[in-house]
Structure formats: structure tokens, C-alpha cells
Write a protein that holds these residues in place. Structure first.
Motif, PDB file in Angstrom:
ATOM      1  N   LEU A  19      30.242   5.623  45.566  1.00  0.00           N
ATOM      2  CA  LEU A  19      30.331   7.351  45.631  1.00  0.00           C
ATOM      3  C   LEU A  19      30.427   7.187  47.171  1.00  0.00           C
ATOM      4  O   LEU A  19      30.002   6.269  48.035  1.00  0.00           O
ATOM      5  CB  LEU A  19      29.326   8.010  45.495  1.00  0.00           C
ATOM      6  CG  LEU A  19      28.973   7.818  43.693  1.00  0.00           C
ATOM      7  CD1 LEU A  19      27.521   8.516  43.452  1.00  0.00           C
ATOM      8  CD2 LEU A  19      29.997   8.621  43.081  1.00  0.00           C
ATOM      9  N   SER A  20      31.371   8.217  47.597  1.00  0.00           N
ATOM     10  CA  SER A  20      31.373   8.444  48.957  1.00  0.00           C
ATOM     11  C   SER A  20      29.977   9.418  49.626  1.00  0.00           C
ATOM     12  O   SER A  20      29.402   9.689  48.898  1.00  0.00           O
ATOM     13  CB  SER A  20      32.592   9.459  49.381  1.00  0.00           C
ATOM     14  OG  SER A  20      32.318  10.586  49.004  1.00  0.00           O
ATOM     15  N   ASP A  21      29.964   9.135  51.040  1.00  0.00           N
ATOM     16  CA  ASP A  21      28.797   9.694  51.561  1.00  0.00           C
ATOM     17  C   ASP A  21      28.842  11.170  51.291  1.00  0.00           C
ATOM     18  O   ASP A  21      27.641  11.811  51.185  1.00  0.00           O
ATOM     19  CB  ASP A  21      28.736   9.536  53.111  1.00  0.00           C
ATOM     20  CG  ASP A  21      28.708   8.120  53.628  1.00  0.00           C
ATOM     21  OD1 ASP A  21      28.044   7.428  52.617  1.00  0.00           O
ATOM     22  OD2 ASP A  21      28.840   7.740  54.708  1.00  0.00           O
ATOM     23  N   HIS A  22      29.732  11.742  51.308  1.00  0.00           N
ATOM     24  CA  HIS A  22      29.846  13.124  50.964  1.00  0.00           C
ATOM     25  C   HIS A  22      29.608  13.584  49.344  1.00  0.00           C
ATOM     26  O   HIS A  22      28.925  14.496  49.156  1.00  0.00           O
ATOM     27  CB  HIS A  22      31.527  13.854  50.869  1.00  0.00           C
ATOM     28  CG  HIS A  22      31.433  15.454  50.620  1.00  0.00           C
ATOM     29  ND1 HIS A  22      30.718  16.282  51.567  1.00  0.00           N
ATOM     30  CD2 HIS A  22      32.604  15.849  50.022  1.00  0.00           C
ATOM     31  CE1 HIS A  22      30.947  17.571  51.142  1.00  0.00           C
ATOM     32  NE2 HIS A  22      32.084  17.148  49.893  1.00  0.00           N
ATOM     33  N   GLU A  23      30.098  12.733  48.641  1.00  0.00           N
ATOM     34  CA  GLU A  23      29.475  12.821  47.201  1.00  0.00           C
ATOM     35  C   GLU A  23      27.789  12.611  46.968  1.00  0.00           C
ATOM     36  O   GLU A  23      27.372  13.520  46.064  1.00  0.00           O
ATOM     37  CB  GLU A  23      30.474  11.973  46.267  1.00  0.00           C
ATOM     38  CG  GLU A  23      31.747  12.040  46.091  1.00  0.00           C
ATOM     39  CD  GLU A  23      32.602  11.188  45.544  1.00  0.00           C
ATOM     40  OE1 GLU A  23      33.876  11.311  44.878  1.00  0.00           O
ATOM     41  OE2 GLU A  23      32.395   9.832  45.754  1.00  0.00           O
ATOM     42  N   ILE A  24      27.405  11.611  47.792  1.00  0.00           N
ATOM     43  CA  ILE A  24      25.934  11.548  47.722  1.00  0.00           C
ATOM     44  C   ILE A  24      25.016  12.762  48.045  1.00  0.00           C
ATOM     45  O   ILE A  24      24.372  13.065  47.372  1.00  0.00           O
ATOM     46  CB  ILE A  24      25.697  10.233  48.398  1.00  0.00           C
ATOM     47  CG1 ILE A  24      26.400   9.059  47.750  1.00  0.00           C
ATOM     48  CG2 ILE A  24      24.183   9.956  48.758  1.00  0.00           C
ATOM     49  CD1 ILE A  24      26.248   7.721  48.448  1.00  0.00           C
ATOM     50  N   HIS A  25      25.764  13.080  49.264  1.00  0.00           N
ATOM     51  CA  HIS A  25      25.070  14.379  49.751  1.00  0.00           C
ATOM     52  C   HIS A  25      25.369  15.517  48.743  1.00  0.00           C
ATOM     53  O   HIS A  25      24.341  16.534  48.714  1.00  0.00           O
ATOM     54  CB  HIS A  25      25.868  14.829  51.202  1.00  0.00           C
ATOM     55  CG  HIS A  25      25.499  16.021  51.815  1.00  0.00           C
ATOM     56  ND1 HIS A  25      24.162  16.231  52.325  1.00  0.00           N
ATOM     57  CD2 HIS A  25      26.198  17.450  51.630  1.00  0.00           C
ATOM     58  CE1 HIS A  25      23.928  17.448  52.746  1.00  0.00           C
ATOM     59  NE2 HIS A  25      25.213  18.129  52.412  1.00  0.00           N
ATOM     60  N   LEU A  26      26.235  15.720  48.010  1.00  0.00           N
ATOM     61  CA  LEU A  26      26.456  16.886  47.304  1.00  0.00           C
ATOM     62  C   LEU A  26      25.302  16.649  46.126  1.00  0.00           C
ATOM     63  O   LEU A  26      24.862  17.769  45.405  1.00  0.00           O
ATOM     64  CB  LEU A  26      27.760  17.006  46.755  1.00  0.00           C
ATOM     65  CG  LEU A  26      29.075  17.376  47.768  1.00  0.00           C
ATOM     66  CD1 LEU A  26      30.440  17.313  46.784  1.00  0.00           C
ATOM     67  CD2 LEU A  26      28.672  18.793  48.179  1.00  0.00           C
ATOM     68  N   ILE A  27      25.383  15.255  45.547  1.00  0.00           N
ATOM     69  CA  ILE A  27      24.456  15.212  44.502  1.00  0.00           C
ATOM     70  C   ILE A  27      22.864  15.405  44.837  1.00  0.00           C
ATOM     71  O   ILE A  27      22.256  16.081  44.098  1.00  0.00           O
ATOM     72  CB  ILE A  27      24.671  13.757  44.015  1.00  0.00           C
ATOM     73  CG1 ILE A  27      25.879  13.646  43.142  1.00  0.00           C
ATOM     74  CG2 ILE A  27      23.554  13.322  43.076  1.00  0.00           C
ATOM     75  CD1 ILE A  27      26.200  12.252  42.817  1.00  0.00           C
ATOM     76  N   ARG A  28      22.565  14.840  45.935  1.00  0.00           N
ATOM     77  CA  ARG A  28      21.063  15.111  46.518  1.00  0.00           C
ATOM     78  C   ARG A  28      20.925  16.510  46.913  1.00  0.00           C
ATOM     79  O   ARG A  28      19.718  17.077  46.441  1.00  0.00           O
ATOM     80  CB  ARG A  28      20.900  14.271  47.625  1.00  0.00           C
ATOM     81  CG  ARG A  28      20.695  12.689  47.366  1.00  0.00           C
ATOM     82  CD  ARG A  28      20.211  11.648  48.460  1.00  0.00           C
ATOM     83  NE  ARG A  28      19.973  10.539  47.753  1.00  0.00           N
ATOM     84  CZ  ARG A  28      20.099   9.466  48.328  1.00  0.00           C
ATOM     85  NH1 ARG A  28      20.415   9.260  49.533  1.00  0.00           N
ATOM     86  NH2 ARG A  28      19.612   8.348  47.895  1.00  0.00           N
TER      87      ARG A  28
END
Length: 394
Positions: A19-28
Motif C-alpha cells: 500500500l502507498s503511504d497515502h492509502e495507509i493514511h486513509l485507512i488509519r
């Protein structure tokens, strides 16, 4: 969890790219929005799962309270590891192998993913965007692919469950029973691992216990079980099970094994029935010719609760490399008085030892803190996971 290395020899790679950093941020970020409503989310998730896909209902126990908690802990654990691909793959591999005992199939994963995302979307409300939905879908795809691959690889080499006949039972007092079972098929495990057990009286209810013995030639395993008030499995094993009953064992798991040690000196610390895996490890040291020096500390609140000390003293009389000390925290008796963490600090330092801890979670946490403060490297401290083991690894 016998052969020296029967389990966990490798992990499948996730099919999706990281996952990209942006996707990780969205999930969290989205999880932080719905986490206060986590209890409602899990109730809703199972309600729509069973409504839309009634064929999956038999995979779950009748009482769903504990199961909802496991789903939540598993979800939180996955999100916690979402930026740690190596441990995420390892954790999901454990989940995939462990779920075989429930009868989980690859075809079930799309249904679970659909209902999970629908539940998150419902409770996130306006905060749920197309980008967030896509990030969660991608993350779930990675998790599902790893679990499916791990289960398929596991299925190729061993059963999902092992029926095992109870062949011996001894009451040890203080609500503890020692039960010995003989699996109907060969059951390979390492001393120090833990095993999930299902009784015939509570289908789909699994609880984990550590064998108190190294692998035996006759294939039997002995467990020390303390009856926990309200604990369906433990109370059944202690108060209801008799010789001749057939239990079911899940695959052995866990890395608290002798091969994890890098030092020739071992410190073993056991509280209560936490003695079981430690006893198995000491038997394994003996099987290997006593190539380790072992210091064993046993702890309890009172002298009467100092479980298994006589048995361990007899082992120490046979093996010169084994030293045993018992500590009592809430009673004035001859010998060492104090909690195990305090006693470890007094007798340390232990930075030249590999440490194996087993017992109540607060004791393990406190002991680990004391040991690290005394110079023991965290990677040289080994212990079972807490609560539901597979949801706590690594």
C-alpha cells in the motif's frame, strides 16, 4: 504448531503491491473515525453477513460475543501492521492457517470483504469516500490473498484438525486438571508451542493451551488446564471431560521454542499454569543432552498455589544443569518472597541469557520490563502471545 521444525517454515508473499503511504493514511484516518463505534460495527457486520450469506453461519459458534471481539482485535492488528509488510504477511499467514480449523474456504473471503466494507461505510457516514473505499478494498485483497495462499500451502502438508482421545486425567487442586490426549494421527510440534483445543460440548469454541511435555514417542500430549469462571472450554476440560472423550486439536503455533535461543544459558520464568510450556522446554533441553544451563523461577501468590514445584525439584535432582527457585508474593513462608519481576531484578542481571516467560499477562509484561532495564535484549526474551494467540502475533 516430532519433527524439529514442523511449522511456520515460510510465508507467502502478498499478491498485491504494498500500500502507498497515502492509502495507509486513509485507512488509519478512517479507522479512527469508526473505532468509537467498533462494537456496533461488529454486530452489524455479522448480521448482514449471515443475512446475505446464510451458508457461512455454521462456521461460527452459537454465542457470538467472543467472536465479535476477535474480529475487532484482528482488524485492529492488521491496521497496526499495514505499514510493516513483513509482519503483516506473517500475521495474515498465521490467520489463514488457523482459520482452516473453522472450515473457512477461499470462496468465503469475497463475502466477508463485501460485508466488512459495507459495515465500515455505514458507520463512517460522510467520512467514507471513494478513495477510502478503494484503499480498504486493496488492503483487504492483500490480506485475503495471503490467508488463502497460506491455507492452501498448509492443506497440502497436514490436516486442519486432529481428533484426540483423552487417555489420562488427574485433578491437581485449585481448579487445575492435568489431561493427557492421544491424537488419532501423528501430531508434530515443538516444545514450547501452544495448541488450540475444541471440546464436544462447545462446538466452534477454541481455546489455546501449551503442552507440558516435549514430543513423546507414544505421541501423547499433556495439558495443564485451570478452570476459568465462565470459561466454556476450560470448565469443560476440568469438570466434565473424562477418559475416552474425544477432543479436537488445531495446528500447533508459536515461536517460544528452544531453537529460538542464541545463548547457552536460559532463564525460564513461570507463573501458575504457565509452567506447562516451560516444563516442555526443560524436557527438550534434557532430550538434547543438557547443552544449556537453565535457571527456573516459579511464582505464585501463596505456597499452596506454587504449582508443580515438587515435580520440577525432582527434575532438578536428575539434571545438574537445572536450578529452581520458587517465589511467593502474598504469604510469609520459608524461601523467596516477592513477585517474580522483583525477584528477577534481585537475582539478575540476565543479559547473557535467553529468557522464556510464561504465565499471566501482567506478570509477563512486568518481568519483560525489568529484564530489559537490566540489559537483556528484547529479541532474547520469548513468550506466548496474549489473549487470542493468533491475533497477537508477532
Amino acid at each position: 504448531m516430532a519433527a524439529a521444525h514442523p511449522v511456520d517454515t515460510g510465508e507467502p508473499e502478498p499478491a498485491e503491491p504494498p500500500l502507498s503511504d497515502h492509502e495507509i493514511h486513509l485507512i488509519r484516518t478512517s479507522l479512527s473515525v469508526v473505532e468509537p463505534l467498533a462494537g456496533d460495527i461488529t454486530v452489524y457486520f455479522y448480521a448482514i453477513l449471515f443475512t446475505r450469506y446464510p451458508a457461512v453461519r455454521p462456521l461460527f459458534p452459537e454465542g457470538m460475543d467472543a467472536q465479535r471481539g476477535r474480529l475487532l482485535r484482528g482488524l485492529l492488528r492488521i491496521v497496526d501492521l499495514v505499514d510493516d509488510p513483513e509482519n503483516l504477511v506473517r500475521f495474515c499467514g498465521h490467520l489463514g492457517r488457523d482459520h482452516r480449523k473453522f472450515g473457512t474456504l477461499a470462496a468465503h473471503f469475497p463475502a466477508v470483504g463485501e460485508c466488512l466494507l459495507a459495515s465500515l461505510a455505514r458507520y463512517a457516514g460522510p467520512a467514507w469516500t471513494a478513495d477510502i473505499a478503494a484503499a480498504w478494498a486493496k488492503a483487504y485483497g492483500v490480506v485475503a490473498d495471503v490467508m488463502i495462499s497460506a491455507a492452501a500451502e498448509d492443506e497440502a502438508v497436514r490436516p486442519a484438525v486432529w481428533p484426540a482421545t483423552l487417555v489420562h486425567r488427574v485433578a491437581r487442586g485449585h481448579g487445575i486438571a492435568e489431561i493427557t490426549v492421544r491424537p488419532h494421527e501423528p501430531y508434530e510440534y515443538d516444545a514450547g508451542q501452544y495448541v488450540s483445543i475444541e471440546t464436544p460440548w462447545w462446538p466452534k469454541h477454541w481455546r489455546s493451551y501449551s503442552p507440558a511435555n516435549a514430543p513423546r514417542e507414544d505421541g501423547t500430549l499433556t495439558f495443564h488446564v485451570r478452570a476459568v469462571p465462565g470459561g466454556s472450554v476450560s470448565e469443560a476440560l476440568v469438570h466434565r471431560a473424562v477418559v475416552g472423550d474425544v477432543l479436537r486439536l488445531g495446528a500447533p503455533m508459536g515461536g517460544m521454542v528452544l531453537d529460538a535461543a542464541v545463548h547457552g544459558e536460559l532463564l525460564c520464568v513461570a507463573g501458575g499454569t504457565g509452567l506447562a510450556p516451560v516444563r516442555a522446554l526443560i524436557e527438550e533441553v534434557a532430550r538434547r543432552g543438557g547443552r544449556h544451563q537453565v535457571d527456573l523461577f516459579l511464582g505464585a501468590r501463596t505456597g499452596d498455589e506454587l504449582y508443580g514445584v515438587d515435580d520440577m525439584l525432582r527434575m532438578a535432582q536428575r539434571h545438574h544443569w537445572l536450578t529452581i527457585r520458587g517465589a511467593v508474593s502474598h504469604e510469609y513462608v520459608p524461601g523467596i518472597r516477592g513477585s517474580l519481576p522483583d525477584v528477577l531484578a534481585e537475582y539478575g542481571p540476565w543479559y547473557q541469557h535467553d529468557v522464556f516467560l510464561s504465565g499471566p499477562a501482567p506478570m509477563v509484561v512486568s518481568a519483560k520490563e525489568v529484564l530489559v532495564q537490566g540489559g537483556t535484549l528484547p529479541e532474547h526474551i520469548h513468550h506466548d502471545p496474549f489473549e487470542t494467540p493468533v491475533l497477537s502475533t508477532p
